[in-house]
Design a protein around this motif. Structure first.
Motif, PDB file in Angstrom:
ATOM      1  N   ILE A 307       0.851  -1.193   0.000  1.00 42.88           N
ATOM      2  CA  ILE A 307       0.000   0.000   0.000  1.00 42.88           C
ATOM      3  C   ILE A 307       0.890   1.247   0.000  1.00 42.88           C
ATOM      4  O   ILE A 307       1.816   1.351   0.821  1.00 42.88           O
ATOM      5  CB  ILE A 307      -0.897   0.028   1.266  1.00 42.88           C
ATOM      6  CG1 ILE A 307      -1.732  -1.251   1.362  1.00 42.88           C
ATOM      7  CG2 ILE A 307      -1.805   1.255   1.256  1.00 42.88           C
ATOM      8  CD1 ILE A 307      -2.382  -1.447   2.720  1.00 42.88           C
ATOM      9  N   HIS A 308       0.626   2.159  -0.923  1.00 44.40           N
ATOM     10  CA  HIS A 308       1.313   3.449  -0.918  1.00 44.40           C
ATOM     11  C   HIS A 308       0.744   4.299   0.212  1.00 44.40           C
ATOM     12  O   HIS A 308      -0.478   4.368   0.384  1.00 44.40           O
ATOM     13  CB  HIS A 308       1.090   4.189  -2.243  1.00 44.40           C
ATOM     14  CG  HIS A 308       1.501   3.407  -3.429  1.00 44.40           C
ATOM     15  ND1 HIS A 308       2.813   3.217  -3.788  1.00 44.40           N
ATOM     16  CD2 HIS A 308       0.758   2.740  -4.348  1.00 44.40           C
ATOM     17  CE1 HIS A 308       2.866   2.475  -4.875  1.00 44.40           C
ATOM     18  NE2 HIS A 308       1.638   2.171  -5.241  1.00 44.40           N
ATOM     19  N   LEU A 309       1.624   4.977   0.935  1.00 45.38           N
ATOM     20  CA  LEU A 309       1.193   5.771   2.084  1.00 45.38           C
ATOM     21  C   LEU A 309       1.801   7.168   2.007  1.00 45.38           C
ATOM     22  O   LEU A 309       2.972   7.315   1.623  1.00 45.38           O
ATOM     23  CB  LEU A 309       1.641   5.092   3.385  1.00 45.38           C
ATOM     24  CG  LEU A 309       1.016   3.710   3.653  1.00 45.38           C
ATOM     25  CD1 LEU A 309       1.803   2.964   4.724  1.00 45.38           C
ATOM     26  CD2 LEU A 309      -0.449   3.840   4.053  1.00 45.38           C
ATOM     27  N   GLU A 310       1.022   8.166   2.350  1.00 47.07           N
ATOM     28  CA  GLU A 310       1.504   9.544   2.354  1.00 47.07           C
ATOM     29  C   GLU A 310       1.012  10.271   3.597  1.00 47.07           C
ATOM     30  O   GLU A 310      -0.101  10.011   4.084  1.00 47.07           O
ATOM     31  CB  GLU A 310       1.001  10.304   1.126  1.00 47.07           C
ATOM     32  CG  GLU A 310       1.608   9.814  -0.181  1.00 47.07           C
ATOM     33  CD  GLU A 310       1.210  10.686  -1.366  1.00 47.07           C
ATOM     34  OE1 GLU A 310       1.674  10.361  -2.468  1.00 47.07           O
ATOM     35  OE2 GLU A 310       0.444  11.663  -1.194  1.00 47.07           O
ATOM     36  N   VAL A 311       1.837  11.179   4.074  1.00 47.18           N
ATOM     37  CA  VAL A 311       1.495  11.978   5.256  1.00 47.18           C
ATOM     38  C   VAL A 311       1.586  13.466   4.910  1.00 47.18           C
ATOM     39  O   VAL A 311       2.620  13.919   4.424  1.00 47.18           O
ATOM     40  CB  VAL A 311       2.469  11.694   6.428  1.00 47.18           C
ATOM     41  CG1 VAL A 311       2.077  12.519   7.659  1.00 47.18           C
ATOM     42  CG2 VAL A 311       2.503  10.211   6.755  1.00 47.18           C
ATOM     43  N   ASP A 312       0.507  14.190   5.159  1.00 45.88           N
ATOM     44  CA  ASP A 312       0.500  15.648   4.980  1.00 45.88           C
ATOM     45  C   ASP A 312       0.355  16.343   6.328  1.00 45.88           C
ATOM     46  O   ASP A 312      -0.404  15.887   7.190  1.00 45.88           O
ATOM     47  CB  ASP A 312      -0.724  16.098   4.164  1.00 45.88           C
ATOM     48  CG  ASP A 312      -0.606  15.759   2.694  1.00 45.88           C
ATOM     49  OD1 ASP A 312       0.449  15.230   2.285  1.00 45.88           O
ATOM     50  OD2 ASP A 312      -1.595  16.006   1.972  1.00 45.88           O
ATOM     51  N   ILE A 313       1.053  17.473   6.454  1.00 47.06           N
ATOM     52  CA  ILE A 313       0.770  18.394   7.558  1.00 47.06           C
ATOM     53  C   ILE A 313       0.196  19.669   6.958  1.00 47.06           C
ATOM     54  O   ILE A 313       0.759  20.211   6.001  1.00 47.06           O
ATOM     55  CB  ILE A 313       2.042  18.735   8.361  1.00 47.06           C
ATOM     56  CG1 ILE A 313       2.588  17.485   9.054  1.00 47.06           C
ATOM     57  CG2 ILE A 313       1.755  19.809   9.407  1.00 47.06           C
ATOM     58  CD1 ILE A 313       3.874  17.730   9.836  1.00 47.06           C
ATOM     59  N   ALA A 314      -0.941  20.110   7.487  1.00 48.96           N
ATOM     60  CA  ALA A 314      -1.523  21.388   7.073  1.00 48.96           C
ATOM     61  C   ALA A 314      -1.602  22.275   8.308  1.00 48.96           C
ATOM     62  O   ALA A 314      -2.102  21.848   9.360  1.00 48.96           O
ATOM     63  CB  ALA A 314      -2.922  21.174   6.486  1.00 48.96           C
ATOM     64  N   THR A 315      -1.098  23.484   8.203  1.00 45.54           N
ATOM     65  CA  THR A 315      -1.094  24.378   9.366  1.00 45.54           C
ATOM     66  C   THR A 315      -2.394  25.173   9.432  1.00 45.54           C
ATOM     67  O   THR A 315      -3.133  25.267   8.442  1.00 45.54           O
ATOM     68  CB  THR A 315       0.077  25.370   9.303  1.00 45.54           C
ATOM     69  OG1 THR A 315      -0.167  26.282   8.216  1.00 45.54           O
ATOM     70  CG2 THR A 315       1.399  24.659   9.077  1.00 45.54           C
ATOM     71  N   ALA A 316      -2.647  25.750  10.611  1.00 47.80           N
ATOM     72  CA  ALA A 316      -3.841  26.589  10.765  1.00 47.80           C
ATOM     73  C   ALA A 316      -3.800  27.766   9.803  1.00 47.80           C
ATOM     74  O   ALA A 316      -4.829  28.267   9.357  1.00 47.80           O
ATOM     75  CB  ALA A 316      -3.950  27.088  12.208  1.00 47.80           C
ATOM     76  N   GLY A 317      -2.583  28.206   9.440  1.00 46.51           N
ATOM     77  CA  GLY A 317      -2.430  29.329   8.532  1.00 46.51           C
ATOM     78  C   GLY A 317      -2.640  28.983   7.073  1.00 46.51           C
ATOM     79  O   GLY A 317      -2.581  29.866   6.214  1.00 46.51           O
ATOM     80  N   GLY A 318      -2.840  27.712   6.766  1.00 42.93           N
ATOM     81  CA  GLY A 318      -3.147  27.320   5.394  1.00 42.93           C
ATOM     82  C   GLY A 318      -1.977  26.730   4.627  1.00 42.93           C
ATOM     83  O   GLY A 318      -2.128  26.342   3.467  1.00 42.93           O
ATOM     84  N   SER A 319      -0.821  26.635   5.240  1.00 37.23           N
ATOM     85  CA  SER A 319       0.302  25.974   4.561  1.00 37.23           C
ATOM     86  C   SER A 319       0.121  24.463   4.629  1.00 37.23           C
ATOM     87  O   SER A 319      -0.509  23.940   5.546  1.00 37.23           O
ATOM     88  CB  SER A 319       1.628  26.348   5.226  1.00 37.23           C
ATOM     89  OG  SER A 319       1.820  27.733   5.189  1.00 37.23           O
ATOM     90  N   LYS A 320       0.731  23.782   3.672  1.00 44.46           N
ATOM     91  CA  LYS A 320       0.532  22.341   3.604  1.00 44.46           C
ATOM     92  C   LYS A 320       1.768  21.700   3.007  1.00 44.46           C
ATOM     93  O   LYS A 320       2.397  22.257   2.113  1.00 44.46           O
ATOM     94  CB  LYS A 320      -0.680  22.058   2.705  1.00 44.46           C
ATOM     95  CG  LYS A 320      -1.196  20.639   2.759  1.00 44.46           C
ATOM     96  CD  LYS A 320      -2.513  20.561   2.003  1.00 44.46           C
ATOM     97  CE  LYS A 320      -2.886  19.134   1.687  1.00 44.46           C
ATOM     98  NZ  LYS A 320      -4.150  19.080   0.934  1.00 44.46           N
ATOM     99  N   LYS A 321       2.138  20.541   3.536  1.00 38.80           N
ATOM    100  CA  LYS A 321       3.294  19.851   2.981  1.00 38.80           C
ATOM    101  C   LYS A 321       3.136  18.346   3.152  1.00 38.80           C
ATOM    102  O   LYS A 321       2.681  17.876   4.195  1.00 38.80           O
ATOM    103  CB  LYS A 321       4.564  20.297   3.714  1.00 38.80           C
ATOM    104  CG  LYS A 321       5.829  19.663   3.142  1.00 38.80           C
ATOM    105  CD  LYS A 321       7.058  20.221   3.808  1.00 38.80           C
ATOM    106  CE  LYS A 321       8.307  19.748   3.080  1.00 38.80           C
ATOM    107  NZ  LYS A 321       9.493  20.448   3.580  1.00 38.80           N
TER     108      LYS A 321
END
Lengths: 427, 427
Positions: A307-321
Motif C-alpha cells: 500500500i502506498h502511504l503519504e502523510v501531509d501536515i496542514a497548518t492553521a495558517g493554510g500551509s501544507k506539505k
C-alpha cells in the motif's frame, strides 16, 4: 476491472474493485449502520438489505440482520467466505451489465433510499473494539528510533528479529478520522541529565504522529488455543489507516520498565472504511535473516501488504506539505505472524479487536513515519510553507492517505485526519 | 453491626457489613444476572427486583431494570450514591429487626425465589471489561524485583516515586476465579549470556502468580478530560482480588522496550464478588518522600485500602501451604492517584474498566506477592508438603484470600483460585 453504471472517477479510492465496509449515520437517520463506499457514495446496507436487496443470494439474505447492527462486528464474525460473497454481490450490483439491475441500476426509488452521497454521511468507528494491541513491526522505524536513543550498534534490541514486539494499547481512546486531538498535559523530564531527576507537569511539547496500518480481527480464538500462522489469514477482517498519536516527551520519562502508557492513550485515530483482507495486494516484506521459530514460519512468501502511504501536515495558517511518502511493505513481520505471536501463550483474540502494525518508515529521507525520525528527535526543523515544525503545533491538521492498485481499480483507504487542539487549563 | 435473621457465621466473609455484588447463574436459570453475597447465600437481584423487592425505595425501584442485565455495568454506571443506597437497603432487609420483613424475613415464597445457596451458583466475570490496566504501585515488589535484575542501588527506576507506573493489559483474558489456567508455550532465552541470543519455543518453565487487587470503574470520564485526584473516589465502583498470572521466562525476553505482552495475556483471574468502595477500610500507604506534582496530591492522608491478604499453594498430591501473608496497604500510590495519572493525558476511563494495583509485597520474608520474590528468582525452593517449588507446577492450585474488618462484621473478598493445566502439544 469491469465498468460501472455509477460514475466513478478513475482515481477514486473507492473503486468497483475495492468495496470497503464502514459504519455511517446521516441527518435523516442518526442511527449508526453498516455501509460500503463506492465512488462518491455510501451504500446504506441497512436500507439495502431490509428492502431485500440481497435476496438474490440466499445465504447473505438469510443473515441480513447483521446489516441492521450499529457496528460491523456481527458481519465480521461471519467469516471471510461470507465477506467475500458479500463484496462480490455488491460488485455485481454496480457493474454496467449487472444481473441485479432491478435493485439499484434500474430502480430510482431503491437507489434514493440506499445510495447516500459520502459528503452527507458521518462516519463512526466501524467495529466495537474489545482490545487494541500495537505492534512494532516497522523495522526501519525501530532502527531509526534505536539510533536516536542508543546509537546504530545497539539500535535494535536482541529480541527484535526473533519475535514481533508489541504492547497492549488502549481501546477506549481509538477514534474515527476527523476527531480533534487535544494536546495533553503530562509528566515530562525536561533535563534528563540533571540529578536528582525531577519531572514537571506541562502540556506536551513533542506531540507526534505515527503512520501505521490497523487490522481488525474477524474470527475469534479460544483462550489457551494459539492460532497457527498459516491459518491466521482467516482471522483477518480487513485494514484501516492509523495514526497512533504519541507524546514523545511524556513517553521518554514514563516508559521504563513497563512500556508506553499515558503517552499513547490520549487518542489513536483510524480511517473509517475497512478495506477487506481480500482486496489488498501483497508483496515480500523486509527479509529476516534469522531462522524463525516454527510457529512464525509462513508458507506464503509474499506476505505483507503493498500500500502506498503519504502523510501531509496542514497548518492553521493554510500551509501544507507532504512530509512522508512510503509503502506498507516496510515491515519485518506479516499480519499472520503478528496473530500467531499474539496468541502463542493462549491469548484469545476476539471479533473486533484492533491490531496496529507499528510505525511504517522506509530507509530513505522523506519516507519516515514520524516527526521524531524526520527531525532527528527534534534537532532539525522542517518547513511547512512559511512555518517551521519540529513536532506538531496547535491547529495543525495531520492527514494520512493510502491506496493500492492502479487508476480505474484503486484499492483506496481514503484518509485518516486529526487536528491538534490547544491544551486546556488543568482543572 | 446489627444482627441478622439469616444465620451468618462470625467469620463469614460476606457479613451483613459487607454486601458485595457479583453476577451469578444457576442450573434452574442459566442466564447470568446480578446478585449480592450474604452469609452462605446469594440474593438474586433479578428475581428480587422483578418481584418489586425494592419498592420501599422509589429510586432503586425506578432503576430496577439494571438488575435484569447480564453484567453489573448498568448498576455501576448509576454512581456511588445509588450503590450506597442499594447496599443500605439490602442491609436493612437482612437485619433482625428489619423494616422490610415482608419481603424476605417473613416471606418463605419470596425467600425461596430469590435466596440461593452459594454452593449452587456459578459466578461470572461481574462487569463487561472494556479496558484493563495494570499498575505497579507495590513499591516493595518493585524494589524486590529491581534488586533481582539490577541490584539494590538501581532497584527502583527514577520515575517510580514520581508517577504510578502502569501498562495497558489484556481485557479479553480476564477470567473469573476457578477458571483453569493452561501453561503457555512461548519464546524464552534459556542462556541470556550466550551470543548470539537465540530463543527457544518451549512451555513456560517459570509460571508465577502476582498477588494484586483489582478495581472496577463506575463513572466514566470524557476523552480529553483528566479526573482530578480529589474527585477520583467517585469513579470507583469497588474491588476484587486479582491474580495476574505471569510467565517470567517469557517476560524476561520479550519486555524490552515496550513492556510485558504474551507473558501476561495468557490469563488474569479475579474473585467474583465486587466489594463496594464504601465497604473497605483505609489506612496510610507507603510514605512517598517526593514532593508530588499537584495532580497527584490528595487531601485524604489515609488513602490506601487496609485488607489482609493470603496466598496458598495446593499441589495435585494434596499438600498445601500458605506462602504469603501481607496487607494491601503496601502500595506507594492510592487508587485515586492511579485514576488521576491514568487520565492526565486525556484517556477516557469507562464504566467496567478494570485497574490492577500491581503486585503487593511486604518488606519481610513471608509477605511477598510472587514466587519470583519468594524464591529469589528461582534460586531457592520452598517446601509445599513433600514437594519443592520454585515456580508453579502442573496441577498446582493457587488461592488468594482477602478480608478486612473483625469477626461478625468481616468485609471479605472470598477468594480467587486457579489450577495450572499441563501445556498442550502445539498444533
Amino acid at each position: 476491472m469491469a465498468s460501472s453504471w455509477l460514475n466513478i472517477a478513475a482515481d477514486a479510492p473507492f473503486s468497483l474493485a475495492n468495496i470497503p465496509f464502514g459504519v455511517i449515520s446521516t441527518k435523516r437517520d442518526p442511527t449508526p449502520r453498516p455501509a460500503v463506499a463506492i465512488g462518491d457514495y455510501a451504500l446504506d446496507l441497512k436500507a439495502f438489505s431490509s428492502s431485500n436487496g440481497f435476496s438474490e443470494h440466499a445465504e447473505i439474505h438469510q443473515y441480513r440482520s447483521v446489516f441492521a447492527e450499529k457496528t460491523l462486528n456481527a458481519f465480521a464474525a461471519l467469516g471471510r467466505p461470507f465477506h467475500r460473497a458479500t463484496r462480490a454481490y455488491i460488485q455485481e450490483l454496480f457493474k454496467s451489465d449487472t444481473k441485479y439491475a432491478a435493485f439499484l441500476k434500474d430502480n430510482v426509488q431503491f437507489r434514493d433510499a440506499a445510495l447516500v452521497p459520502l459528503a452527507d454521511v458521518t462516519s463512526h468507528v466501524p467495529l466495537a473494539i474489545g482490545d487494541y494491541t500495537d505492534f512494532y513491526a516497522g523495522k526501519n522505524h525501530a532502527y531509526n528510533v534505536g539510533c536516536l536513543f542508543r546509537g546504530p550498534a545497539n539500535a535494535l534490541q536482541p529480541n527484535y528479529t526473533h519475535l514481533p514486539v508489541a504492547y497492549h494499547g488502549r481501546a477506549s481512546s481509538v477514534v474515527v478520522s476527523g476527531t480533534p486531538i487535544r494536546r495533553p498535559w503530562g509528566q515530562v523530564l525536561r533535563d534528563p541529565k540533571a540529578e536528582p531527576k525531577v519531572p514537571a507537569l506541562a502540556p506536551c511539547e513533542k506531540l507526534d504522529l505515527e503512520l501505521e496500518l490497523g487490522m481488525f480481527i474477524c474470527r475469534s480464538n479460544e483462550m489457551g488455543s494459539p492460532v497457527p500462522v498459516n491459518d491466521a489469514e482467516e482471522h483477518i477482517f480487513g485494514y484501516v489507516l492509523m495514526n497512533d498519536w504519541s507524546a514523545r516527551d511524556i513517553q521518554a520519562w514514563e516508559y521504563i520498565p513497563l512500556g508506553p502508557f499515558t503517552s499513547k492513550n490520549l487518542g489513536t485515530s483510524i480511517s473509517p472504511w475497512v478495506v477487506l483482507a481480500d482486496a489488498v495486494p501483497k508483496k515480500a516484506g523486509i527479509k529476516n535473516d534469522n531462522e524463525l521459530l516454527p510457529y512464525l514460519k509462513e508458507d506464503l512468501k509474499e506476505n505483507v501488504l503493498n500500500i502506498h502511504l503519504e502523510v501531509d501536515i496542514a497548518t492553521a495558517g493554510g500551509s501544507k506539505k507532504t512530509v512522508s511518502k512510503t509503502n506498507s511493505s516496510n515491515l519485518l513481520w506479516s499480519w499472520p505472524q503478528m496473530i500467531a505471536h499474539h496468541t502463542i501463550t493462549g491469548c484469545n483474540l476476539q471479533t473486533g479487536d484492533l491490531l496496529g502494525s507499528g510505525t511504517i518508515s522506509g530507509t530513505e529521507s522523506g519516507t519516515e513515519g514520524s516527526l521524531l525520525e524526520i527531525t532527528g528527535g527534534g534537532k532539525a526543523s522542517i518547513q511547512v510553507g512559511g512555518d517551521e515544525r519540529k513536532f506538531l503545533q496547535d491547529g495543525d491538521t495531520l492527514v494520512i492517505r493510502g491506496w493500492a492498485g492502479e487508476d480505474g481499480a484503486r484499492i483506496g483507504f481514503g484518509e485518516v485526519s486529526g487536528t491538534i487542539q490547544a491544551a486546556l487549563p488543568l482543572f
